[in-house]
Design a protein around this motif. Structure first.
Motif, PDB file in Angstrom:
ATOM      1  N   LEU A 258     -11.533  -7.836   8.764  1.00 36.71           N
ATOM      2  CA  LEU A 258     -10.218  -8.317   8.342  1.00 36.71           C
ATOM      3  C   LEU A 258     -10.020  -8.118   6.838  1.00 36.71           C
ATOM      4  O   LEU A 258      -8.911  -7.808   6.382  1.00 36.71           O
ATOM      5  CB  LEU A 258     -10.059  -9.799   8.704  1.00 36.71           C
ATOM      6  CG  LEU A 258      -9.977 -10.119  10.199  1.00 36.71           C
ATOM      7  CD1 LEU A 258      -9.910 -11.625  10.412  1.00 36.71           C
ATOM      8  CD2 LEU A 258      -8.767  -9.445  10.834  1.00 36.71           C
ATOM      9  N   ILE A 259     -11.096  -8.288   6.073  1.00 35.88           N
ATOM     10  CA  ILE A 259     -11.011  -8.036   4.633  1.00 35.88           C
ATOM     11  C   ILE A 259     -10.705  -6.559   4.386  1.00 35.88           C
ATOM     12  O   ILE A 259      -9.902  -6.205   3.515  1.00 35.88           O
ATOM     13  CB  ILE A 259     -12.322  -8.447   3.933  1.00 35.88           C
ATOM     14  CG1 ILE A 259     -12.555  -9.955   4.085  1.00 35.88           C
ATOM     15  CG2 ILE A 259     -12.294  -8.062   2.457  1.00 35.88           C
ATOM     16  CD1 ILE A 259     -13.891 -10.429   3.552  1.00 35.88           C
ATOM     17  N   SER A 260     -11.326  -5.692   5.183  1.00 40.52           N
ATOM     18  CA  SER A 260     -11.061  -4.254   5.056  1.00 40.52           C
ATOM     19  C   SER A 260      -9.601  -3.932   5.352  1.00 40.52           C
ATOM     20  O   SER A 260      -9.024  -3.013   4.760  1.00 40.52           O
ATOM     21  CB  SER A 260     -11.970  -3.461   6.009  1.00 40.52           C
ATOM     22  OG  SER A 260     -13.328  -3.594   5.645  1.00 40.52           O
ATOM     23  N   VAL A 261      -8.991  -4.695   6.266  1.00 45.04           N
ATOM     24  CA  VAL A 261      -7.579  -4.473   6.595  1.00 45.04           C
ATOM     25  C   VAL A 261      -6.700  -4.745   5.380  1.00 45.04           C
ATOM     26  O   VAL A 261      -5.817  -3.944   5.042  1.00 45.04           O
ATOM     27  CB  VAL A 261      -7.142  -5.367   7.776  1.00 45.04           C
ATOM     28  CG1 VAL A 261      -5.632  -5.264   7.987  1.00 45.04           C
ATOM     29  CG2 VAL A 261      -7.871  -4.968   9.050  1.00 45.04           C
ATOM     30  N   THR A 262      -6.936  -5.870   4.690  1.00 46.31           N
ATOM     31  CA  THR A 262      -6.110  -6.188   3.519  1.00 46.31           C
ATOM     32  C   THR A 262      -6.358  -5.187   2.394  1.00 46.31           C
ATOM     33  O   THR A 262      -5.434  -4.833   1.647  1.00 46.31           O
ATOM     34  CB  THR A 262      -6.385  -7.617   3.014  1.00 46.31           C
ATOM     35  OG1 THR A 262      -7.751  -7.736   2.598  1.00 46.31           O
ATOM     36  CG2 THR A 262      -6.109  -8.633   4.113  1.00 46.31           C
ATOM     37  N   GLU A 263      -7.596  -4.706   2.266  1.00 42.15           N
ATOM     38  CA  GLU A 263      -7.885  -3.689   1.252  1.00 42.15           C
ATOM     39  C   GLU A 263      -7.176  -2.380   1.585  1.00 42.15           C
ATOM     40  O   GLU A 263      -6.668  -1.691   0.690  1.00 42.15           O
ATOM     41  CB  GLU A 263      -9.394  -3.488   1.141  1.00 42.15           C
ATOM     42  CG  GLU A 263     -10.121  -4.699   0.576  1.00 42.15           C
ATOM     43  CD  GLU A 263     -11.627  -4.540   0.549  1.00 42.15           C
ATOM     44  OE1 GLU A 263     -12.297  -5.394  -0.057  1.00 42.15           O
ATOM     45  OE2 GLU A 263     -12.137  -3.562   1.138  1.00 42.15           O
ATOM     46  N   ALA A 264      -7.146  -2.039   2.875  1.00 39.14           N
ATOM     47  CA  ALA A 264      -6.430  -0.832   3.302  1.00 39.14           C
ATOM     48  C   ALA A 264      -4.935  -0.973   3.032  1.00 39.14           C
ATOM     49  O   ALA A 264      -4.271  -0.008   2.628  1.00 39.14           O
ATOM     50  CB  ALA A 264      -6.680  -0.571   4.786  1.00 39.14           C
ATOM     51  N   MET A 265      -4.402  -2.168   3.235  1.00 38.13           N
ATOM     52  CA  MET A 265      -2.990  -2.413   2.937  1.00 38.13           C
ATOM     53  C   MET A 265      -2.706  -2.178   1.457  1.00 38.13           C
ATOM     54  O   MET A 265      -1.692  -1.566   1.096  1.00 38.13           O
ATOM     55  CB  MET A 265      -2.611  -3.840   3.334  1.00 38.13           C
ATOM     56  CG  MET A 265      -2.556  -4.078   4.828  1.00 38.13           C
ATOM     57  SD  MET A 265      -2.333  -5.824   5.246  1.00 38.13           S
ATOM     58  CE  MET A 265      -0.712  -6.150   4.558  1.00 38.13           C
ATOM     59  N   SER A 266      -3.604  -2.647   0.597  1.00 40.21           N
ATOM     60  CA  SER A 266      -3.429  -2.430  -0.847  1.00 40.21           C
ATOM     61  C   SER A 266      -3.400  -0.940  -1.168  1.00 40.21           C
ATOM     62  O   SER A 266      -2.570  -0.481  -1.959  1.00 40.21           O
ATOM     63  CB  SER A 266      -4.565  -3.101  -1.624  1.00 40.21           C
ATOM     64  OG  SER A 266      -4.496  -4.498  -1.552  1.00 40.21           O
ATOM     65  N   ALA A 267      -4.314  -0.189  -0.556  1.00 38.34           N
ATOM     66  CA  ALA A 267      -4.393   1.249  -0.829  1.00 38.34           C
ATOM     67  C   ALA A 267      -3.122   1.969  -0.389  1.00 38.34           C
ATOM     68  O   ALA A 267      -2.584   2.813  -1.109  1.00 38.34           O
ATOM     69  CB  ALA A 267      -5.611   1.840  -0.122  1.00 38.34           C
ATOM     70  N   VAL A 268      -2.630   1.617   0.795  1.00 45.13           N
ATOM     71  CA  VAL A 268      -1.434   2.280   1.325  1.00 45.13           C
ATOM     72  C   VAL A 268      -0.193   1.889   0.524  1.00 45.13           C
ATOM     73  O   VAL A 268       0.619   2.742   0.150  1.00 45.13           O
ATOM     74  CB  VAL A 268      -1.251   1.929   2.818  1.00 45.13           C
ATOM     75  CG1 VAL A 268       0.096   2.418   3.319  1.00 45.13           C
ATOM     76  CG2 VAL A 268      -2.379   2.545   3.641  1.00 45.13           C
ATOM     77  N   LEU A 269      -0.042   0.596   0.246  1.00 47.74           N
ATOM     78  CA  LEU A 269       1.119   0.144  -0.521  1.00 47.74           C
ATOM     79  C   LEU A 269       1.077   0.665  -1.956  1.00 47.74           C
ATOM     80  O   LEU A 269       2.112   0.835  -2.594  1.00 47.74           O
ATOM     81  CB  LEU A 269       1.189  -1.386  -0.523  1.00 47.74           C
ATOM     82  CG  LEU A 269       1.475  -2.038   0.835  1.00 47.74           C
ATOM     83  CD1 LEU A 269       1.403  -3.556   0.728  1.00 47.74           C
ATOM     84  CD2 LEU A 269       2.837  -1.619   1.361  1.00 47.74           C
ATOM     85  N   GLY A 270      -0.135   0.925  -2.451  1.00 51.31           N
ATOM     86  CA  GLY A 270      -0.279   1.491  -3.786  1.00 51.31           C
ATOM     87  C   GLY A 270       0.017   2.972  -3.838  1.00 51.31           C
ATOM     88  O   GLY A 270       0.209   3.535  -4.914  1.00 51.31           O
ATOM     89  N   GLY A 271       0.040   3.628  -2.667  1.00 53.42           N
ATOM     90  CA  GLY A 271       0.429   5.033  -2.613  1.00 53.42           C
ATOM     91  C   GLY A 271      -0.716   6.015  -2.556  1.00 53.42           C
ATOM     92  O   GLY A 271      -0.636   7.099  -3.136  1.00 53.42           O
ATOM     93  N   THR A 272      -1.800   5.680  -1.845  1.00 54.54           N
ATOM     94  CA  THR A 272      -2.906   6.627  -1.739  1.00 54.54           C
ATOM     95  C   THR A 272      -2.501   7.850  -0.924  1.00 54.54           C
ATOM     96  O   THR A 272      -1.625   7.769  -0.056  1.00 54.54           O
ATOM     97  CB  THR A 272      -4.134   5.953  -1.097  1.00 54.54           C
ATOM     98  OG1 THR A 272      -5.258   6.832  -1.197  1.00 54.54           O
ATOM     99  CG2 THR A 272      -3.894   5.632   0.376  1.00 54.54           C
ATOM    100  N   ASP A 273      -3.140   8.975  -1.202  1.00 48.95           N
ATOM    101  CA  ASP A 273      -2.877  10.201  -0.444  1.00 48.95           C
ATOM    102  C   ASP A 273      -3.818  10.325   0.750  1.00 48.95           C
ATOM    103  O   ASP A 273      -3.428  10.794   1.816  1.00 48.95           O
ATOM    104  CB  ASP A 273      -3.048  11.426  -1.350  1.00 48.95           C
ATOM    105  CG  ASP A 273      -2.066  11.422  -2.500  1.00 48.95           C
ATOM    106  OD1 ASP A 273      -0.856  11.560  -2.236  1.00 48.95           O
ATOM    107  OD2 ASP A 273      -2.491  11.267  -3.659  1.00 48.95           O
TER     108      ASP A 273
END
Length: 388
Positions: free
Chosen positions: A291-306
């Motif tokens: 679940l922690i990985s999910v929120t970290e993934a959300m940060s990466a996507v919302l931040g605009g990772t390629d």
């Protein structure tokens, strides 16, 4: 607005705009005190908002809320040109055959790219070619991290275009050779990997890590006479500080844009970012860590990772790989995070953090350059200990 659509539905555009303007005129603008009142209703009137802040390392304390007047947001802030991200599987099977099967499994699960870790043993050229063939048949791209395959890549230009080789010329050189090493010519299938976190202590702040990444990229640009500008990939570890991590990736794009302008690089090369979510061990439960990985993934996507690469919570478990892969699908297909290029734009809180991180990282980058650049600063012990 589509004229045929408005005509079909009998919509008078001028009248619609007039009514809309009138509608908004009926509401008085909200002041910061209005918002503070709402916050106090949530957390309790006994709190003093002027004394509440979030002390982030290397940054000014973050306040509970910001208004439009408190940010320096610019419409020209660089953002990625595509909305979605590339789903990347982390392949770390030591055995070549297992790695090949993992690539096929990842492709069947919807992955678009596989990152071949240094842990994968590829000792024979035939195995190397079979791995590439398997990926080609499965329709996925490959990113190789391993140096062990360098003996097979002398003719890298002849290799299929779905294969990329990462080079980290600083990490791959011994400490004694750093001051005298030279950047080898890049082939069309190679990217220079930049990850400032590799040289920082665990306690290093977000601005410091970005500053170190910029200084590494600057060394590459200097050594290649700016030719490497469109061949740099920023490899960024995404942590659990939700809003700062979103702002970190957005700030990186601003910083790269500033660097391109400072170097007067023509063509305005885009930032290429690979966000990495490492295996979490924050709790004793692997599923809580997921679940922690999910929120970290959300940060990466919302931040605009390629490119987004999430490490599975159990490398020996195929179920773990499938569940980890599904994080991408949930964020993209159910949460629709891939519909907007910069979802965090207009959030005053994230915009403020982005601005703070970018300014502090740029200041630290300037100090590294004044100290002679990345290599001299590394030798003097400035970079690992966050002394700027």
């Amino acid at each position: 607005m589509n004229k045929s659509l408005t005509k079909k539905h009998g919509l008078n555009v001028t009248e619609f705009q007039k009514n809309t303007t009138k509608l908004f005129n009926d509401f008085s603008p909200s002041t910061k005190k209005d918002w503070e009142k709402i916050v106090l209703e949530d957390i309790g009137p006994e709190h003093d908002l002027s004394k509440i802040s979030w002390n982030l390392p290397g940054m000014q304390p973050a306040l509970p809320l910001y208004t439009k007047e408190e940010i320096s947001y610019s419409e020209t802030n660089p953002i990625r040109k595509t909305c979605s991200w590339q789903l990347c599987d982390y392949i770390s099977d030591k055995n070549f055959s297992d790695a090949k099967n993992s690539i096929i499994e990842a492709a069947n699960g919807g992955s678009e790219c596989c990152f071949i870790s240094k842990k994968v043993d590829i000792d024979f050229e035939e195995d190397f070619k079979n791995l590439i063939k398997a990926a080609e048949n499965a329709g996925v791209d490959l990113i190789f991290e391993s140096l062990k395959i360098s003996k097979f890549t002398d003719s890298a230009d002849d290799i299929d275009s779905n294969v990329t080789f990462l080079r980290d010329d600083f990490s791959d050189s011994s400490q004694s050779n750093l001051n005298s090493f030279e950047i080898k010519p890049l082939s069309s299938n190679q990217l220079l990997s930049v990850n400032g976190s590799n040289y920082c202590s665990d306690e290093a702040s977000i601005p410091h890590r970005l500053a170190v990444s910029l200084s590494i990229a600057s060394e590459y640009l200097l050594a290649t006479d700016l030719k490497a500008a469109d061949s740099i990939l920023f490899r960024v570890n995404t942590g659990s500080l939700y809003f700062p991590e979103i702002a970190k990736l957005r700030a990186l794009r601003v910083l790269w844009h500033n660097m391109m302008e400072a170097w007067k690089v023509s063509g305005n090369p885009e930032t290429l970012i690979l966000s990495e979510i490492e295996k979490n061990d924050a709790t004793d439960s692997p599923y809580n860590n997921l679940l922690i990985s999910v929120t970290e993934a959300m940060s990466a996507v919302l931040g605009g990772t390629d490119i987004l690469m999430i490490h599975p919570f159990d490398n020996e478990n195929h179920f773990s790989g499938r569940i980890t892969r599904n994080i991408h699908h949930i964020l993209n297909e159910e949460a629709h995070f891939g519909k907007v290029a910069d979802p965090a734009a207009g959030s005053y809180y994230v915009e403020k953090l982005t601005d703070e991180i970018a300014k502090e990282a740029w200041r630290r980058f300037g100090q590294i350059e004044e100290n002679g650049g990345f290599l001299n600063s590394l030798e003097n012990g400035i970079i690992p200990e966050d002394l700027l």
